[in-house]
Design a protein around this motif. Structure first.
Motif, mmCIF file in Angstrom:
data_model
loop_
_atom_site.group_PDB
_atom_site.id
_atom_site.type_symbol
_atom_site.label_atom_id
_atom_site.label_comp_id
_atom_site.label_asym_id
_atom_site.label_seq_id
_atom_site.Cartn_x
_atom_site.Cartn_y
_atom_site.Cartn_z
ATOM 1 N N ALA A 165 -31.649 -7.231 -8.579
ATOM 2 C CA ALA A 165 -30.425 -6.912 -9.327
ATOM 3 C C ALA A 165 -30.730 -6.817 -10.825
ATOM 4 O O ALA A 165 -31.516 -7.596 -11.366
ATOM 5 C CB ALA A 165 -29.365 -7.977 -9.075
ATOM 6 N N ALA A 166 -30.121 -5.848 -11.466
ATOM 7 C CA ALA A 166 -30.382 -5.615 -12.889
ATOM 8 C C ALA A 166 -30.068 -6.826 -13.762
ATOM 9 O O ALA A 166 -30.697 -7.023 -14.806
ATOM 10 C CB ALA A 166 -29.582 -4.404 -13.372
ATOM 11 N N ASP A 167 -29.121 -7.679 -13.335
ATOM 12 C CA ASP A 167 -28.760 -8.843 -14.152
ATOM 13 C C ASP A 167 -29.551 -10.100 -13.794
ATOM 14 O O ASP A 167 -29.402 -11.132 -14.438
ATOM 15 C CB ASP A 167 -27.263 -9.123 -14.071
ATOM 16 C CG ASP A 167 -26.784 -9.477 -12.667
ATOM 17 O OD1 ASP A 167 -27.528 -9.256 -11.688
ATOM 18 O OD2 ASP A 167 -25.645 -9.970 -12.549
ATOM 19 N N TYR A 168 -30.417 -10.032 -12.795
ATOM 20 C CA TYR A 168 -31.164 -11.228 -12.393
ATOM 21 C C TYR A 168 -32.073 -11.768 -13.503
ATOM 22 O O TYR A 168 -32.103 -12.974 -13.725
ATOM 23 C CB TYR A 168 -31.952 -10.982 -11.099
ATOM 24 C CG TYR A 168 -32.448 -12.262 -10.500
ATOM 25 C CD1 TYR A 168 -31.579 -13.108 -9.821
ATOM 26 C CD2 TYR A 168 -33.768 -12.665 -10.654
ATOM 27 C CE1 TYR A 168 -32.009 -14.313 -9.299
ATOM 28 C CE2 TYR A 168 -34.210 -13.872 -10.127
ATOM 29 C CZ TYR A 168 -33.331 -14.686 -9.455
ATOM 30 O OH TYR A 168 -33.765 -15.884 -8.951
ATOM 31 N N GLN A 227 -31.605 -11.764 -16.632
ATOM 32 C CA GLN A 227 -30.743 -12.472 -17.582
ATOM 33 C C GLN A 227 -30.385 -13.863 -17.059
ATOM 34 O O GLN A 227 -30.392 -14.833 -17.807
ATOM 35 C CB GLN A 227 -29.472 -11.668 -17.850
ATOM 36 C CG GLN A 227 -28.545 -12.329 -18.847
ATOM 37 C CD GLN A 227 -27.291 -11.522 -19.086
ATOM 38 O OE1 GLN A 227 -27.185 -10.369 -18.696
ATOM 39 N NE2 GLN A 227 -26.313 -12.130 -19.731
ATOM 40 N N HIS A 228 -30.104 -13.967 -15.773
ATOM 41 C CA HIS A 228 -29.795 -15.271 -15.181
ATOM 42 C C HIS A 228 -30.986 -16.221 -15.331
ATOM 43 O O HIS A 228 -30.815 -17.393 -15.681
ATOM 44 C CB HIS A 228 -29.422 -15.145 -13.701
ATOM 45 C CG HIS A 228 -28.151 -14.404 -13.456
ATOM 46 N ND1 HIS A 228 -26.931 -14.815 -13.937
ATOM 47 C CD2 HIS A 228 -27.913 -13.261 -12.767
ATOM 48 C CE1 HIS A 228 -25.995 -13.969 -13.565
ATOM 49 N NE2 HIS A 228 -26.565 -13.010 -12.857
ATOM 50 N N GLU A 248 -31.278 -17.356 -18.950
ATOM 51 C CA GLU A 248 -30.210 -18.268 -19.359
ATOM 52 C C GLU A 248 -30.343 -19.657 -18.749
ATOM 53 O O GLU A 248 -29.956 -20.641 -19.369
ATOM 54 C CB GLU A 248 -28.840 -17.681 -18.979
ATOM 55 C CG GLU A 248 -28.461 -16.475 -19.803
ATOM 56 C CD GLU A 248 -27.199 -15.788 -19.302
ATOM 57 O OE1 GLU A 248 -26.653 -16.176 -18.237
ATOM 58 O OE2 GLU A 248 -26.761 -14.835 -19.975
ATOM 59 N N TRP A 253 -38.512 -12.285 -12.258
ATOM 60 C CA TRP A 253 -37.919 -11.673 -13.457
ATOM 61 C C TRP A 253 -38.295 -10.198 -13.515
ATOM 62 O O TRP A 253 -37.461 -9.346 -13.823
ATOM 63 C CB TRP A 253 -38.401 -12.425 -14.704
ATOM 64 C CG TRP A 253 -37.877 -11.888 -15.988
ATOM 65 C CD1 TRP A 253 -36.737 -12.267 -16.640
ATOM 66 C CD2 TRP A 253 -38.475 -10.872 -16.811
ATOM 67 N NE1 TRP A 253 -36.590 -11.551 -17.798
ATOM 68 C CE2 TRP A 253 -37.646 -10.695 -17.927
ATOM 69 C CE3 TRP A 253 -39.635 -10.111 -16.707
ATOM 70 C CZ2 TRP A 253 -37.938 -9.772 -18.932
ATOM 71 C CZ3 TRP A 253 -39.924 -9.195 -17.708
ATOM 72 C CH2 TRP A 253 -39.084 -9.043 -18.799
ATOM 73 N N GLY A 313 -36.278 -7.449 -11.367
ATOM 74 C CA GLY A 313 -34.988 -6.958 -11.830
ATOM 75 C C GLY A 313 -35.047 -6.356 -13.219
ATOM 76 O O GLY A 313 -34.078 -5.757 -13.675
#
Length: 132
Positions: free
Chosen positions: A77-80, A82-83, A86, A124, A127
């Protein structure tokens, strides 16, 4: 005697599952995981390459080649990324201790600390949007 042993085993397993679920539901990593960060940048190519090999040995069977076999843990997933950035301590905790209630085994006894971070660095990269 066998029945008593069976009941004891089942009872102990249920207690363990309940405790695991309670800790997993908290969403915040406990000490000593709280506040941990990767020892190298997420974009470190050598860490990603090492992590890829470890992923292929230990994770591929459930998560698939692209890391998208499980909707609840879609590494592609494209937002993984970022998770991960964070909450690196959270994801390191999950990889280390597992989530047996969700079928995720613990890797703290089979992968060294640096190896677990390498796996996360590889995740990382799955994604991450390639830069031109």
């Amino acid at each position: 005697m066998k029945f008593k042993l069976l009941l004891t085993t089942v009872g102990a397993t249920l207690i363990l599952l309940l405790l695991t679920s309670a800790v997993g539901a908290q969403g915040e990593p406990p000490s000593p995981y709280a506040g941990q960060k990767p020892p190298f940048p997420w974009s470190d190519a050598s860490a990603q390459q090492a992590g890829k090999g470890l992923y292929q040995q230990s994770c591929l069977g459930c998560h698939g080649i692209k890391g998208d076999n499980l909707a609840v843990a879609d590494f592609s997933a494209a937002d993984y990324p970022q998770h991960l950035e964070e909450k690196p301590d959270f994801y390191f905790w999950v990889l280390s201790e597992g989530r047996m209630n969700k079928g995720m085994p613990s890797y703290k006894s089979s992968l060294a600390t640096e190896q677990r971070w390498q796996v996360l660095t590889y995740l990382w990269s799955l994604g991450a949007v390639p830069t031109a």
